[in-house]
Design a protein around this motif. Structure first.
Motif, PDB file in Angstrom:
ATOM      1  N   LYS A  57     -45.869 -16.463 -58.622  1.00  0.00           N
ATOM      2  CA  LYS A  57     -45.922 -16.013 -60.009  1.00  0.00           C
ATOM      3  C   LYS A  57     -44.837 -16.738 -60.791  1.00  0.00           C
ATOM      4  N   HIS A 298     -43.843  -9.800 -57.788  1.00  0.00           N
ATOM      5  CA  HIS A 298     -45.067 -10.454 -57.362  1.00  0.00           C
ATOM      6  C   HIS A 298     -45.690  -9.749 -56.157  1.00  0.00           C
ATOM      7  N   GLU A 301     -47.958  -6.955 -57.159  1.00  0.00           N
ATOM      8  CA  GLU A 301     -49.210  -7.406 -57.765  1.00  0.00           C
ATOM      9  C   GLU A 301     -49.787  -6.359 -58.703  1.00  0.00           C
ATOM     10  N   THR A 303     -51.387  -5.176 -62.140  1.00  0.00           N
ATOM     11  CA  THR A 303     -52.484  -5.914 -62.754  1.00  0.00           C
ATOM     12  C   THR A 303     -52.246  -6.297 -64.211  1.00  0.00           C
TER      13      THR A 303
END
Length: 448
Positions: A57, A298, A301, A303
């Motif tokens: 990321k 990251h 995760e 959204t």
């Protein structure tokens, strides 16, 4: 033919036995070699450190300035345009830039610093808290430069930018090539929202004080949440995980003795998690805290696309969601992700809310008083201006009774004092005297 066949079969069998014998010898050598295992451990450790520092990321997804300022008819204004995002446009150009000179300090006095703040020749792009030069080491070509800044000054020239530190009143100059800020300047001139402000020096820098009463929009979103099992499998894996439920209904999932995840009671309706990884280590320096925190964000995760760096205090790094340029606070005053580094563990407190679908604006607004008036009212309740580290407008979440997944984002003032973020209403109900140390004072002044 028969003799030749048996002769070939003999040598094939012999070769097989030799291969098996050699495999056994190599296996014994590997299993009894401490040095071999030591090297493997070192390589794994180095790989982990590298992964933390270089997440897939992009840094630019999280470390992007969040506020823009420019002058309109000689007056400083906070600029915002939902279609033409000034901070995103600036970041796009910064990613293209290459340094052609070293970073040079040119200002170190407060008086001179405030001249830059009041100079209509500059656009200002501001982070909510300090980051380090090393975070953008492609510009200054140094991985060990922990000098901090939080404000960009963009001049009329494309080949010079200035980096300012609100707390130290230092300004640094760097010559660049490859960036063109003409579109940024155009966006600034045509920004739809231009709110007059003046900058006031508080403990952690210059905060914008809004000069007049405004009616700010109330936004509505349909939200959802990832399942508990999603985070368990993502953060701990799917094998070797044990679980235990405590008296409050929270379940603690553990992977060996070093990693665990505390999950809220499914019946509580809460979505606050705490991930803990135990390891003996020194608390990282400022740059590595910022880099390592990207790795952990990251790993979650989450959204949403608008998670941004928001706050850092010593061993903590925090991130919040920005909607329409305004930070969102959860559970009255929580950040969405807060990473805490200590000597024996790393803790990641996070909330799984996802702002999924925006609802068309229905005309509802919330009145916001001038900032100076709010600060005066806080003083009457015991929270003096000298206690305040930062003051901003943020969104608090209120559930909408029309749908279980619908929430409203209500604009209100949030204040950071004594390293705690709370809404103005919360601070007015607090016993502030319990926080204050005897004789503690901090000078604060509006930028003239």
């Amino acid at each position: 033919m028969k003799f030749k066949f048996k002769f070939g079969e003999f040598f094939l069998g012999l070769a097989t036995l030799l291969a098996i014998f050699l495999s056994i010898v190599l296996w014994i050598f590997i299993m009894t070699s401490d040095q071999r295992f030591s090297n493997i451990g070192q390589n794994q450790n180095n790989t982990t450190k590298q992964a933390r520092s270089h997440s897939a990321k992009s840094l630019y997804d999280l470390y992007i300035p969040t506020t823009s300022y420019g002058f309109v008819d000689g007056r400083l204004c906070q600029l915002y345009d939902s279609k033409n995002n000034l901070t995103l446009e600036f970041t796009k150009e910064i990613q293209k830039a290459k340094a052609v000179s070293d970073v040079k300090k040119i200002v170190k006095s407060r008086a001179k610093y405030e001249e830059y703040l009041n100079d209509d020749a500059y656009l200002q792009l501001v982070y909510p808290d300090e980051i380090t030069f090393s975070l953008f080491n492609h510009l200054n070509n140094s991985n060990n430069d922990n000098r901090e800044f939080n404000r960009f000054f963009v001049s009329h020239s494309n080949n010079i930018i200035y980096l300012g530190n609100d707390q130290t009143s230092a300004i640094y100059r760097i010559k660049i090539k490859g960036a063109n800020f003409d579109k940024l300047r155009k966006f600034a001139r045509n920004a739809k929202t231009k709110s007059p402000v003046h900058l006031v020096k508080l403990q952690e820098g210059y905060s914008p004080f809004y000069s007049r009463t405004t009616n700010s929009k109330v936004y509505s979103y349909l939200t959802n949440h990832q399942s508990y099992s999603y985070f368990v499998s993502r953060l701990l894996g799917t094998s070797g995980v044990t679980s235990k439920t405590n008296k409050s209904g929270q379940t603690i999932y553990s992977l060996n003795y070093y990693t665990r995840l505390k999950v809220p009671d499914p019946e509580s309706g809460e979505h606050n998690y705490l991930y803990t990884h135990f390891e003996k280590n020194k608390i990282p320096n400022a740059t590595n805290r910022l880099l390592d925190s990207v790795y952990y964000v990251h790993q979650l995760e989450l959204t949403e696309q608008d998670l941004r760096f928001f706050d850092t205090d010593g061993s903590n790094v925090g991130y919040v969601n920005y909607i329409e340029g305004i930070p969102v606070f959860l559970n009255q005053h929580d950040l969405q992700v807060k990473i805490t580094f200590s000597y024996d563990s790393i803790n990641v407190a996070f909330n799984s809310i996802n702002f999924q679908i925006p609802i068309p604006f229905d005309g509802q607004t919330q009145e916001l008083k001038p900032t100076a008036e709010v600060v005066s009212e806080l003083g009457a309740h015991g929270l003096k201006q000298s206690d305040i580290q930062r003051i901003i407008v943020g969104f608090k979440i209120e559930k909408d009774s029309s749908h279980h997944s619908l929430i409203n984002l209500i604009p209100t003032y949030y204040v950071k004092a004594y390293d705690e973020w709370k809404s103005v209403d919360e601070w007015e109900k607090k016993n502030v005297a319990a926080y204050r140390k005897p004789g503690e004072t901090v000078k604060t002044n509006e930028v003239k």
